[in-house]
Design an enzyme around this catalytic site. Structure first.
Site, PDB file in Angstrom:
ATOM      1  N   LYS A 196      29.049  16.125  -0.567  1.00  0.00           N
ATOM      2  CA  LYS A 196      29.409  14.705  -0.639  1.00  0.00           C
ATOM      3  C   LYS A 196      29.198  14.164  -2.052  1.00  0.00           C
ATOM      4  CE  LYS A 196      26.793  13.678   3.121  1.00  0.00           C
ATOM      5  NZ  LYS A 196      26.661  14.904   3.906  1.00  0.00           N
TER       6      LYS A 196
ATOM      7  N   HIS B 267      21.848  12.973  11.362  1.00  0.00           N
ATOM      8  CA  HIS B 267      21.310  12.909   9.999  1.00  0.00           C
ATOM      9  C   HIS B 267      21.445  11.528   9.381  1.00  0.00           C
ATOM     10  CE1 HIS B 267      21.765  17.511   9.237  1.00  0.00           C
ATOM     11  NE2 HIS B 267      20.953  17.218  10.233  1.00  0.00           N
TER      12      HIS B 267
ATOM     13  N   ARG C  48      23.706   7.049   3.446  1.00  0.00           N
ATOM     14  CA  ARG C  48      22.841   7.990   4.190  1.00  0.00           C
ATOM     15  C   ARG C  48      21.623   7.249   4.726  1.00  0.00           C
ATOM     16  NH1 ARG C  48      22.410  13.361   4.187  1.00  0.00           N
ATOM     17  NH2 ARG C  48      20.416  14.244   4.803  1.00  0.00           N
TER      18      ARG C  48
ATOM     19  N   SER D 276      26.372  18.248   3.868  1.00  0.00           N
ATOM     20  CA  SER D 276      25.694  18.721   2.651  1.00  0.00           C
ATOM     21  C   SER D 276      25.931  17.866   1.416  1.00  0.00           C
ATOM     22  CB  SER D 276      26.082  20.173   2.342  1.00  0.00           C
ATOM     23  OG  SER D 276      27.294  20.230   1.609  1.00  0.00           O
TER      24      SER D 276
ATOM     25  N   ASP E 283      17.151  18.182  -1.372  1.00  0.00           N
ATOM     26  CA  ASP E 283      18.365  17.697  -0.716  1.00  0.00           C
ATOM     27  C   ASP E 283      19.140  16.704  -1.576  1.00  0.00           C
ATOM     28  OD1 ASP E 283      18.401  19.155   1.660  1.00  0.00           O
ATOM     29  OD2 ASP E 283      16.845  17.885   2.531  1.00  0.00           O
TER      30      ASP E 283
ATOM     31  N   ASP F 192      17.762  23.939  -3.007  1.00  0.00           N
ATOM     32  CA  ASP F 192      18.110  24.076  -1.582  1.00  0.00           C
ATOM     33  C   ASP F 192      19.064  25.265  -1.510  1.00  0.00           C
ATOM     34  OD1 ASP F 192      18.834  23.900   1.061  1.00  0.00           O
ATOM     35  OD2 ASP F 192      18.886  21.717   1.058  1.00  0.00           O
TER      36      ASP F 192
HETATM   37  N1  LIG Z   1      17.183  14.910  11.146  1.00  0.00           N
HETATM   38  C1  LIG Z   1      17.676  14.985   9.918  1.00  0.00           C
HETATM   39  N2  LIG Z   1      18.004  13.843   9.260  1.00  0.00           N
HETATM   40  C2  LIG Z   1      18.505  13.906   8.021  1.00  0.00           C
HETATM   41  N3  LIG Z   1      18.731  15.076   7.349  1.00  0.00           N
HETATM   42  C3  LIG Z   1      18.407  16.226   7.951  1.00  0.00           C
HETATM   43  C4  LIG Z   1      17.890  16.243   9.256  1.00  0.00           C
HETATM   44  N4  LIG Z   1      17.686  17.529   9.598  1.00  0.00           N
HETATM   45  C5  LIG Z   1      18.057  18.292   8.547  1.00  0.00           C
HETATM   46  N5  LIG Z   1      18.497  17.517   7.552  1.00  0.00           N
HETATM   47  C6  LIG Z   1      18.939  17.942   6.236  1.00  0.00           C
HETATM   48  O1  LIG Z   1      20.014  17.093   5.835  1.00  0.00           O
HETATM   49  C7  LIG Z   1      20.845  17.798   4.934  1.00  0.00           C
HETATM   50  C8  LIG Z   1      22.265  17.888   5.341  1.00  0.00           C
HETATM   51  O2  LIG Z   1      22.602  16.707   5.869  1.00  0.00           O
HETATM   52  P1  LIG Z   1      24.053  16.245   5.768  1.00  0.00           P
HETATM   53  O3  LIG Z   1      24.925  17.442   5.910  1.00  0.00           O
HETATM   54  O4  LIG Z   1      24.047  15.360   6.928  1.00  0.00           O
HETATM   55  O5  LIG Z   1      24.166  15.567   4.441  1.00  0.00           O
HETATM   56  C9  LIG Z   1      20.327  19.115   4.881  1.00  0.00           C
HETATM   57  O6  LIG Z   1      19.488  19.145   3.785  1.00  0.00           O
HETATM   58  C10 LIG Z   1      19.578  19.303   6.134  1.00  0.00           C
HETATM   59  O7  LIG Z   1      18.755  20.365   5.930  1.00  0.00           O
HETATM   60  P2  LIG Z   1      19.281  21.885   5.599  1.00  0.00           P
HETATM   61  O8  LIG Z   1      19.219  22.060   4.107  1.00  0.00           O
HETATM   62  O9  LIG Z   1      18.281  22.707   6.298  1.00  0.00           O
HETATM   63  O10 LIG Z   1      20.681  22.023   6.134  1.00  0.00           O
HETATM   64 MG   LIG Z   2      19.159  20.607   2.697  1.00  0.00          MG
HETATM   65 MG   LIG Z   3      18.677  24.138   3.276  1.00  0.00          MG
END
Ligand SMILES: Nc1ncnc2c1ncn2[C@@H]1O[C@H](COP(=O)(O)O)[C@@H](O)[C@H]1OP(=O)(O)O
Ligand SMILES: [Mg+2]
Ligand SMILES: [Mg+2]
Ligand SMILES: [Mg+2]
Length: 349
Positions: free
Chosen positions: A260, A233, A274, A257, A286, A134
Site C-alpha cells: 500500500k 487489521h 489504517r 501489506s 510493519d 519484516d
Molecule cells: N490484528 C491485526 N491488526 C493489524 N495488523 C495485523 C494484525 N495481525 C497481523 N497484522 C499485521 O498487519 C500487517 C499486514 O496488514 P495489512 O495487510 O492489513 O496491511 C502485517 O504486518 C501483519 O503481520 P504479518 O507481517 O505477520 O503479515
Molecule cells: Mg508485517
Molecule cells: Mg511478517
C-alpha cells in the site's frame, strides 16, 4: 551523510529474498487444496527470507556492527518438530544464494541459518544504527496468492534513513481504483529510498529505476484510498466514515501489506487509512520501509492525532489510534475528518 553502500546492500537483500518468496508462493499455489490450509510454506518462506536478508547484509557490509530488529525468531525451529522445517529453510536459502552466485560456494549449515535468523533480536532504539525487517509482510496475502512485501529499513539515531520494499506481486502499472483491469501486465516492483534523495521504483527483474511521486490531487472528491484487505487489521467502517466526510467518491482499494505504501508513493491512490482494533500494537517493521518510501516520494504519514511516527522507541510504534498517510495538501482536511469520525464513533459507543 550518504547511505549509498547500505542502499546497494538493502536492495540486493530484498530482491534475493523476493526471489525466495516467489518460489515458495508458486509451489504453494500449485499445491492441492489440502496443503493450502497448511501454514508451513509461509513459515518456511518467512524464516528463509529473514535468514537470507540477515546473511546478505552481513556479507555486504562486513565492517559495520550489525543490529537487526526483525519479526521472526528461531524458537519454534529449535524443537524436534522444527528440525524438518529448518532443513527445508536451509535448502531454500542455499538454493537462492546459489542461483545468485555472488557469494561463491558458501553453503549455510542449519546452525548458520538459526544464527542468521536470531541476529534479528535487537531492540532498536534511539541510538546507533539498526536494520528493521519484516521478512514477509502480509502473510495472509501471501497465502491467498495476493500482495505481500519484503520490507527492509535502516534506522540511524531513531530515524528511518533508508528503505527497500520489494513487492513481488505488485503490477508495474497503476492499481488505482480507476485502473482495475485484470490484465495488469508485468508484475514485481522494488521501491527504494534514501533520506533526502527521493523514492525510486524498478522492476524486480532488474531493469532501470524511475523516480516516483505521490499524487498531487488536492480535491478529495478525486482522491481514492487504500486500506487493509483483512477487515480484522483495520476498521473499515471508520475508514468509510472518514472517506464520506472528505467526499471521496471512489471505492477503497483493499490490498495486503506495505505494498500500500509503495502504491501510494507512485500515486496509484492518494490516502492510506489504517485503524487497528483497540489493543493492537504496531511494530516498527510493519512501517519503517513503507514510511520512507512514501515520505521521500513527497507524502506525509502520521498517527490519527497528527503526530509524526516515532521509530525510536524500540520494537513497537507508540501511537495514537491509527496511521494515516496522504499528500501534504490533503493532510489538514484528512486530519479533520479523522477527528470528527473518531469523536462520532466514541459517542456512539
Ligand atoms: N490484528 C491485526 N491488526 C493489524 N495488523 C495485523 C494484525 N495481525 C497481523 N497484522 C499485521 O498487519 C500487517 C499486514 O496488514 P495489512 O495487510 O492489513 O496491511 C502485517 O504486518 C501483519 O503481520 P504479518 O507481517 O505477520 O503479515
Ligand atoms: Mg508485517
Ligand atoms: Mg511478517
Ligand atoms: Mg507474522
Amino acid at each position: 551523510m550518504s547511505y549509498d553502500k547500505e542502499l546497494v546492500a538493502a536492495k540486493k537483500a530484498a530482491s534475493l529474498s523476493a526471489r525466495l518468496c516467489q518460489k515458495v508462493q508458486k509451489a504453494l499455489l500449485q499445491s492441492d487444496v489440502q496443503s493450502k490450509s497448511d501454514k508451513s510454506p509461509v513459515t518456511v518462506a518467512d524464516y528463509g527470507s529473514q535468514a537470507l536478508v540477515s546473511f546478505v547484509l552481513q556479507r555486504e557490509l562486513p565492517s559495520e556492527t550489525f543490529s537487526l530488529v526483525a519479526e521472526e525468531d528461531s524458537g519454534d525451529l529449535c524443537t524436534n518438530e522444527g528440525q524438518e522445517i529448518l532443513e527445508r529453510i536451509t535448502k531454500l536459502v542455499n538454493d537462492t544464494l546459489a542461483s545468485d552466485g555472488s557469494y561463491g560456494v558458501s553453503t549455510l549449515s542449519t546452525e548458520d541459518v538459526l544464527k542468521a535468523i536470531d541476529s534479528g533480536k535487537s531492540e532498536g532504539g534511539s541510538h546507533g544504527r539498526h536494520w528493521v525487517l519484516d521478512p514477509i509482510d502480509g502473510t495472509k496475502g501471501f497465502l491467498r496468492g495476493d500482495q505481500y512485501a519484503i520490507a527492509l529499513g535502516l534506522l540511524e539515531e531513531g530515524k528511518v534513513v533508508l528503505g527497500a520494499l520489494a513487492c513481488p506481486n505488485l503490477p508495474l502499472s497503476s492499481i488505482g481504483s480507476a485502473n482495475q483491469s485484470p490484465l495488469h501486465g508485468e508484475i514485481g516492483c522494488l521501491f527504494f529510498a534514501e533520506v533526502g534523495t527521493g523514492t525510486y521504483m524498478q522492476p524486480l527483474n532488474g531493469a532501470s529505476a524511475v523516480k516516483v511521486q505521490v499524487s498531487a490531487i488536492d480535491n478529495p472528491e478525486e482522491a481514492s484510498f487504500f486500506e487493509s484487505y483483512e477487515a480484522a487489521h483495520s476498521m473499515h467502517d471508520l475508514s468509510s466514515s472518514i472517506a464520506k466526510k472528505l467526499g471521496v467518491k471512489a471505492p477503497p482499494v483493499r490490498i495486503d501489506s506495505q505494498a500500500k505504501y509503495g502504491a501510494l508513493a507512485r500515486g496509484d491512490g492518494t490516502i492510506y487509512l489504517r485503524f487497528p482494533r483497540k489493543g493492537y500494537r504496531e511494530k516498527i517493521w510493519d512501517h519503517a520501509a513503507g514510511y520512507i518510501v512514501v515520505t521521500e516520494a513527497g507524502g506525509v504519514a502520521t498517527d490519527a492525532a497528527g503526530n509524526p511516527l516515532d521509530f525510536s522507541k524500540g520494537r513497537y510504534l507508540d501511537l495514537d489510534t491509527g496511521i494515516i498517510v496522504t499528500n501534504p495538501k490533503l493532510m489538514p482536511s484528512l486530519l479533520k475528518a479523522v477527528r470528527e469520525s473518531l469523536d462520532e464513533k466514541g459517542s456512539s459507543l
